[in-house]
Write an enzyme that holds these catalytic residues in place. Structure first.
Site, mmCIF file in Angstrom:
data_model
loop_
_atom_site.group_PDB
_atom_site.id
_atom_site.type_symbol
_atom_site.label_atom_id
_atom_site.label_comp_id
_atom_site.label_asym_id
_atom_site.label_seq_id
_atom_site.Cartn_x
_atom_site.Cartn_y
_atom_site.Cartn_z
ATOM 1 N N CYS A 140 -2.754 4.649 5.741
ATOM 2 C CA CYS A 140 -4.198 4.675 5.940
ATOM 3 C C CYS A 140 -4.525 4.759 7.436
ATOM 4 O O CYS A 140 -3.634 4.668 8.291
ATOM 5 C CB CYS A 140 -4.819 3.415 5.353
ATOM 6 S SG CYS A 140 -4.324 1.939 6.224
ATOM 7 N N CYS B 44 -1.400 -3.852 8.151
ATOM 8 C CA CYS B 44 -1.067 -2.643 8.924
ATOM 9 C C CYS B 44 -0.553 -3.020 10.310
ATOM 10 O O CYS B 44 0.367 -2.391 10.836
ATOM 11 C CB CYS B 44 -2.293 -1.745 9.071
ATOM 12 S SG CYS B 44 -2.953 -1.182 7.508
ATOM 13 N N ASP C 240 2.675 2.427 2.428
ATOM 14 C CA ASP C 240 2.708 3.080 3.733
ATOM 15 C C ASP C 240 4.133 3.097 4.301
ATOM 16 O O ASP C 240 4.876 2.137 4.132
ATOM 17 C CB ASP C 240 1.814 2.333 4.737
ATOM 18 C CG ASP C 240 0.335 2.499 4.423
ATOM 19 O OD1 ASP C 240 0.032 3.247 3.479
ATOM 20 O OD2 ASP C 240 -0.494 1.894 5.118
ATOM 21 N N CYS D 233 0.808 -1.216 0.000
ATOM 22 C CA CYS D 233 0.000 0.000 0.000
ATOM 23 C C CYS D 233 0.845 1.271 0.000
ATOM 24 O O CYS D 233 0.304 2.369 -0.018
ATOM 25 C CB CYS D 233 -0.939 -0.001 1.201
ATOM 26 S SG CYS D 233 -0.118 -0.435 2.714
#
Lengths: 170, 126
Positions: free
Chosen positions: B63, B106, B39, B37
């Site tokens: 996110c 995450c 991140d 993603c």
């Protein structure tokens, strides 16, 4: 499924985008459901499957990242669904700094400057990736996979600059 | 996708955002990134002479779930020893925040950030 052979293209990173588009249109026509309105149910189902493949393949082949991923997958390296964490500190520090400058950039001029930087960087990395994928050695494939993971951050950064620019225009 | 209330709380009121001087010998820095993603997460621990984590700060570009995972971790590690901190598992984080399956990575990122920070501390204190 080898998308390169489906599109009758050489199995390599560099793609003739005009030819890709031409072949897409031809394959689209050949497999369009309207042409099989009177065919048997089985024939219809098969054509629909083929049509979906043609579309999936086009999406993959026209995107440099997805194309490189597919190429590496054909060479036995699965990247698309991995949840690997990147730990290259130097690279990540730089990413962090770039995101910070994006946070601080609040006018069109400074955002465009960042966009230019990001484009140049993506272009340079894409060239490096292309060279690595051309040799087809195991070692270069692995380095290419690593580079590809890093490039995903660059594309994410680019899309964040773009959405911030869009927000300013509105 | 709907975020859980805990995620929204951490996202709207993130705990311990910021950083310490990474060259300070008592500071451990963990940098990690998730290619899936894009991140990026930085977790910093301030460790006392007794090996207990006195303070923690984070900075995450990602996110809501990534921000909430790192924010939660800064709360959890405080008061723990360096070795105790590594016992925090991504499953604990995911459970506490009620993360859906697509956001599990995450919590993995936050666990990896602790590990990276502890490794940094150990390499500084050989």
């Amino acid at each position: 499924m080898n998308y390169f052979s489906l599109y009758n293209l050489p199995e390599q990173f560099e793609v003739d985008l005009d030819k890709l588009k031409q072949n897409y249109q031809t394959l689209q026509k050949m497999t369009h459901p309207d042409r099989f309105a009177n065919a048997s149910d089985q024939q219809k189902r098969l054509t629909m499957q083929k049509n979906a493949q043609v579309n999936d393949a086009y999406t993959v082949l026209k995107s440099p990242i997805a194309r490189a991923e597919h190429l590496l997958q054909l060479r036995g390296l699965e990247l698309a669904s991995e949840q690997e964490t990147v730990g290259n500190v130097e690279f990540l520090m730089q990413q962090m700094e770039w995101r910070e400058s994006l946070e601080d950039a609040n006018d069109v001029a400074s955002l465009q400057l960042l966009a230019k930087q990001s484009d140049d960087d993506i272009q340079a990395q894409t060239q490096a990736l292309s060279a690595l994928l051309a040799t087809q050695t195991d070692e270069d494939n692995k380095t290419a996979a690593e580079k590809l993971r890093e490039m995903k951050f660059l594309f994410k950064f680019k899309s964040e600059i773009e959405s911030k620019l869009d927000g300013l225009d509105a | 996708m709907a975020y859980s209330e805990k995620v929204i709380d951490h996202y709207e009121n993130p705990r311990n955002v910021g950083g310490f001087d990474k060259n300070d010998p008592s500071v451990a820095t963990g940098m990690v990134g998730a290619p899936a993603c894009g991140d990026v997460m930085k977790l910093q621990l301030k460790v006392g002479e007794n090996g207990i984590i006195e303070d923690a700060k984070f900075k995450t570009y990602g996110c809501g779930s990534a921000i909430a995972s790192s924010s939660l971790v800064t709360e959890w590690v405080k008061g723990k020893s360096i070795d105790e901190a590594t016992s925090i598992k991504n499953t604990d984080i995911a459970e506490e925040l009620a993360l859906p399956p697509v956001k599990i990575h995450c919590s993995i990122l936050a666990e990896d950030a602790i590990k990276a920070a502890v490794e940094d501390y150990k390499s500084k204190h050989k």
